[in-house]
Write a protein that holds these residues in place. Structure first.
Motif, PDB file in Angstrom:
ATOM      1  N   ILE A  39       0.820  -1.216   0.000  1.00 36.44           N
ATOM      2  CA  ILE A  39       0.000   0.000   0.000  1.00 36.44           C
ATOM      3  C   ILE A  39       0.858   1.272   0.000  1.00 36.44           C
ATOM      4  O   ILE A  39       1.817   1.401   0.751  1.00 36.44           O
ATOM      5  CB  ILE A  39      -0.984   0.028   1.183  1.00 36.44           C
ATOM      6  N   ILE A  40       0.489   2.167  -0.881  1.00 38.29           N
ATOM      7  CA  ILE A  40       0.982   3.539  -0.908  1.00 38.29           C
ATOM      8  C   ILE A  40      -0.264   4.376  -1.161  1.00 38.29           C
ATOM      9  O   ILE A  40      -0.782   4.428  -2.277  1.00 38.29           O
ATOM     10  CB  ILE A  40       2.018   3.780  -2.029  1.00 38.29           C
ATOM     11  N   CYS A  41      -0.782   4.991  -0.094  1.00 39.51           N
ATOM     12  CA  CYS A  41      -2.055   5.714  -0.181  1.00 39.51           C
ATOM     13  C   CYS A  41      -1.879   7.157   0.251  1.00 39.51           C
ATOM     14  O   CYS A  41      -1.483   7.428   1.389  1.00 39.51           O
ATOM     15  CB  CYS A  41      -3.104   5.034   0.699  1.00 39.51           C
ATOM     16  N   LEU A  42      -2.174   8.075  -0.656  1.00 41.08           N
ATOM     17  CA  LEU A  42      -2.184   9.494  -0.308  1.00 41.08           C
ATOM     18  C   LEU A  42      -3.548   9.836   0.262  1.00 41.08           C
ATOM     19  O   LEU A  42      -4.576   9.533  -0.341  1.00 41.08           O
ATOM     20  CB  LEU A  42      -1.873  10.342  -1.536  1.00 41.08           C
ATOM     21  N   ASN A  43      -3.539  10.448   1.443  1.00 37.93           N
ATOM     22  CA  ASN A  43      -4.763  10.732   2.174  1.00 37.93           C
ATOM     23  C   ASN A  43      -5.019  12.234   2.269  1.00 37.93           C
ATOM     24  O   ASN A  43      -4.089  13.033   2.253  1.00 37.93           O
ATOM     25  CB  ASN A  43      -4.653  10.168   3.598  1.00 37.93           C
ATOM     26  N   GLY A  44      -6.272  12.606   2.415  1.00 37.32           N
ATOM     27  CA  GLY A  44      -6.645  14.009   2.589  1.00 37.32           C
ATOM     28  C   GLY A  44      -6.308  14.829   1.355  1.00 37.32           C
ATOM     29  O   GLY A  44      -6.405  14.353   0.219  1.00 37.32           O
ATOM     30  N   ALA A  45      -5.899  16.074   1.583  1.00 36.88           N
ATOM     31  CA  ALA A  45      -5.600  16.985   0.476  1.00 36.88           C
ATOM     32  C   ALA A  45      -4.533  16.429  -0.458  1.00 36.88           C
ATOM     33  O   ALA A  45      -4.547  16.702  -1.668  1.00 36.88           O
ATOM     34  CB  ALA A  45      -5.171  18.344   1.018  1.00 36.88           C
ATOM     35  N   ALA A  46      -3.615  15.623   0.071  1.00 33.30           N
ATOM     36  CA  ALA A  46      -2.564  15.028  -0.760  1.00 33.30           C
ATOM     37  C   ALA A  46      -3.147  14.150  -1.867  1.00 33.30           C
ATOM     38  O   ALA A  46      -2.530  13.966  -2.912  1.00 33.30           O
ATOM     39  CB  ALA A  46      -1.606  14.224   0.108  1.00 33.30           C
ATOM     40  N   ALA A  47      -4.348  13.616  -1.636  1.00 34.83           N
ATOM     41  CA  ALA A  47      -4.996  12.761  -2.632  1.00 34.83           C
ATOM     42  C   ALA A  47      -5.274  13.516  -3.930  1.00 34.83           C
ATOM     43  O   ALA A  47      -5.455  12.906  -4.981  1.00 34.83           O
ATOM     44  CB  ALA A  47      -6.289  12.174  -2.072  1.00 34.83           C
ATOM     45  N   ARG A  48      -5.325  14.831  -3.865  1.00 37.18           N
ATOM     46  CA  ARG A  48      -5.543  15.645  -5.074  1.00 37.18           C
ATOM     47  C   ARG A  48      -4.256  15.836  -5.873  1.00 37.18           C
ATOM     48  O   ARG A  48      -4.285  16.345  -6.978  1.00 37.18           O
ATOM     49  CB  ARG A  48      -6.100  17.002  -4.678  1.00 37.18           C
ATOM     50  N   ARG A  49      -3.117  15.432  -5.313  1.00 35.53           N
ATOM     51  CA  ARG A  49      -1.826  15.672  -5.947  1.00 35.53           C
ATOM     52  C   ARG A  49      -1.291  14.467  -6.713  1.00 35.53           C
ATOM     53  O   ARG A  49      -0.215  14.526  -7.287  1.00 35.53           O
ATOM     54  CB  ARG A  49      -0.791  16.090  -4.905  1.00 35.53           C
ATOM     55  N   ALA A  50      -2.060  13.345  -6.682  1.00 36.91           N
ATOM     56  CA  ALA A  50      -1.633  12.132  -7.388  1.00 36.91           C
ATOM     57  C   ALA A  50      -2.844  11.280  -7.710  1.00 36.91           C
ATOM     58  O   ALA A  50      -3.883  11.399  -7.071  1.00 36.91           O
ATOM     59  CB  ALA A  50      -0.662  11.337  -6.522  1.00 36.91           C
ATOM     60  N   GLN A  51      -2.664  10.437  -8.702  1.00 29.65           N
ATOM     61  CA  GLN A  51      -3.698   9.479  -9.069  1.00 29.65           C
ATOM     62  C   GLN A  51      -3.171   8.075  -8.837  1.00 29.65           C
ATOM     63  O   GLN A  51      -1.953   7.843  -8.868  1.00 29.65           O
ATOM     64  CB  GLN A  51      -4.065   9.627 -10.548  1.00 29.65           C
ATOM     65  N   VAL A  52      -4.080   7.143  -8.627  1.00 29.60           N
ATOM     66  CA  VAL A  52      -3.679   5.743  -8.517  1.00 29.60           C
ATOM     67  C   VAL A  52      -2.888   5.387  -9.769  1.00 29.60           C
ATOM     68  O   VAL A  52      -3.284   5.722 -10.882  1.00 29.60           O
ATOM     69  CB  VAL A  52      -4.919   4.832  -8.349  1.00 29.60           C
ATOM     70  N   GLY A  53      -1.750   4.749  -9.568  1.00 29.22           N
ATOM     71  CA  GLY A  53      -0.869   4.374 -10.672  1.00 29.22           C
ATOM     72  C   GLY A  53       0.302   5.314 -10.865  1.00 29.22           C
ATOM     73  O   GLY A  53       1.287   4.942 -11.517  1.00 29.22           O
ATOM     74  N   ASP A  54       0.219   6.529 -10.316  1.00 30.05           N
ATOM     75  CA  ASP A  54       1.343   7.460 -10.436  1.00 30.05           C
ATOM     76  C   ASP A  54       2.567   6.900  -9.724  1.00 30.05           C
ATOM     77  O   ASP A  54       2.454   6.188  -8.717  1.00 30.05           O
ATOM     78  CB  ASP A  54       1.009   8.825  -9.822  1.00 30.05           C
ATOM     79  N   ILE A  55       3.731   7.252 -10.233  1.00 24.77           N
ATOM     80  CA  ILE A  55       4.999   6.851  -9.627  1.00 24.77           C
ATOM     81  C   ILE A  55       5.498   8.025  -8.784  1.00 24.77           C
ATOM     82  O   ILE A  55       5.596   9.156  -9.272  1.00 24.77           O
ATOM     83  CB  ILE A  55       6.045   6.500 -10.709  1.00 24.77           C
ATOM     84  N   ILE A  56       5.795   7.739  -7.509  1.00 26.06           N
ATOM     85  CA  ILE A  56       6.266   8.788  -6.609  1.00 26.06           C
ATOM     86  C   ILE A  56       7.577   8.376  -5.948  1.00 26.06           C
ATOM     87  O   ILE A  56       7.953   7.197  -5.953  1.00 26.06           O
ATOM     88  CB  ILE A  56       5.225   9.133  -5.520  1.00 26.06           C
ATOM     89  N   ILE A  57       8.248   9.358  -5.388  1.00 28.53           N
ATOM     90  CA  ILE A  57       9.438   9.158  -4.575  1.00 28.53           C
ATOM     91  C   ILE A  57       9.120   9.725  -3.202  1.00 28.53           C
ATOM     92  O   ILE A  57       8.575  10.827  -3.095  1.00 28.53           O
ATOM     93  CB  ILE A  57      10.666   9.857  -5.193  1.00 28.53           C
ATOM     94  N   ILE A  58       9.437   8.978  -2.161  1.00 34.75           N
ATOM     95  CA  ILE A  58       9.186   9.391  -0.780  1.00 34.75           C
ATOM     96  C   ILE A  58      10.545   9.635  -0.133  1.00 34.75           C
ATOM     97  O   ILE A  58      11.391   8.726  -0.092  1.00 34.75           O
ATOM     98  CB  ILE A  58       8.414   8.300  -0.015  1.00 34.75           C
ATOM     99  N   ILE A  59      10.767  10.856   0.370  1.00 35.98           N
ATOM    100  CA  ILE A  59      12.070  11.241   0.900  1.00 35.98           C
ATOM    101  C   ILE A  59      11.923  11.756   2.325  1.00 35.98           C
ATOM    102  O   ILE A  59      11.042  12.573   2.604  1.00 35.98           O
ATOM    103  CB  ILE A  59      12.706  12.362   0.038  1.00 35.98           C
ATOM    104  N   SER A  60      12.800  11.277   3.218  1.00 32.33           N
ATOM    105  CA  SER A  60      12.859  11.838   4.568  1.00 32.33           C
ATOM    106  C   SER A  60      14.211  12.514   4.738  1.00 32.33           C
ATOM    107  O   SER A  60      15.189  12.156   4.077  1.00 32.33           O
ATOM    108  CB  SER A  60      12.659  10.757   5.630  1.00 32.33           C
ATOM    109  N   TYR A  61      14.247  13.494   5.611  1.00 35.92           N
ATOM    110  CA  TYR A  61      15.462  14.268   5.858  1.00 35.92           C
ATOM    111  C   TYR A  61      15.794  14.258   7.338  1.00 35.92           C
ATOM    112  O   TYR A  61      14.916  14.059   8.183  1.00 35.92           O
ATOM    113  CB  TYR A  61      15.267  15.715   5.393  1.00 35.92           C
ATOM    114  N   GLY A  62      17.047  14.472   7.658  1.00 36.84           N
ATOM    115  CA  GLY A  62      17.480  14.563   9.045  1.00 36.84           C
ATOM    116  C   GLY A  62      18.462  15.706   9.215  1.00 36.84           C
ATOM    117  O   GLY A  62      19.088  16.153   8.246  1.00 36.84           O
ATOM    118  N   MET A  63      18.574  16.150  10.444  1.00 38.98           N
ATOM    119  CA  MET A  63      19.514  17.227  10.781  1.00 38.98           C
ATOM    120  C   MET A  63      20.764  16.595  11.383  1.00 38.98           C
ATOM    121  O   MET A  63      20.657  15.723  12.255  1.00 38.98           O
ATOM    122  CB  MET A  63      18.888  18.177  11.799  1.00 38.98           C
TER     123      MET A  63
END
Length: 117
Positions: free
Chosen positions: A68-92
């Motif tokens: 599962i990769i599910c965009l929830n809430g307002a983020a759901a308007r920024r992608a469609q099912v089937g879109d390819i995304i990159i998920i990035i986290s950052y640290g200090m």
């Protein structure tokens, strides 16, 4: 001084769901979270390869092994099912720490499953 560096990345996963009527966030398969060293509620940046959208949200733990990769809430308007995304986290970290730090980068298969060689 601290600088912000990439901590981890899930590279090129496929959006499996988009749920507009939700508080907000991204739900990620717990296997992928573990592989990338992501924690529930951790801030992540999402980059959509299909439309160029970028957003910041937080992680919700998804069912382990589900892909599962599910965009929830307002983020759901920024992608469609089937879109390819990159998920990035950052640290200090300090500049010295950053010079030797190795980010955790995950390259899932087309079904958002971990690939072991």
């Amino acid at each position: 001084m601290f600088i912000t560096v990439m901590k981890s990345k899930i590279h090129r996963v496929r959006v499996t769901q988009a749920e507009l009527n939700y508080v907000g966030s991204i739900t990620i398969d717990e296997d992928l979270m573990d592989a990338a060293g992501l924690l529930e509620n951790e801030q992540v940046h999402i980059v959509n390869n299909n439309n160029g959208e970028r957003l910041i949200t937080y992680v919700i733990k998804g069912e382990r092994g589900s892909g599962i990769i599910c965009l929830n809430g307002a983020a759901a308007r920024r992608a469609q099912v089937g879109d390819i995304i990159i998920i990035i986290s950052y640290g200090m970290m300090t500049t010295d720490e950053a010079k030797t730090y190795k980010p955790q980068v995950v390259f899932p298969d087309i079904n958002n499953r971990l690939v072991f060689n």
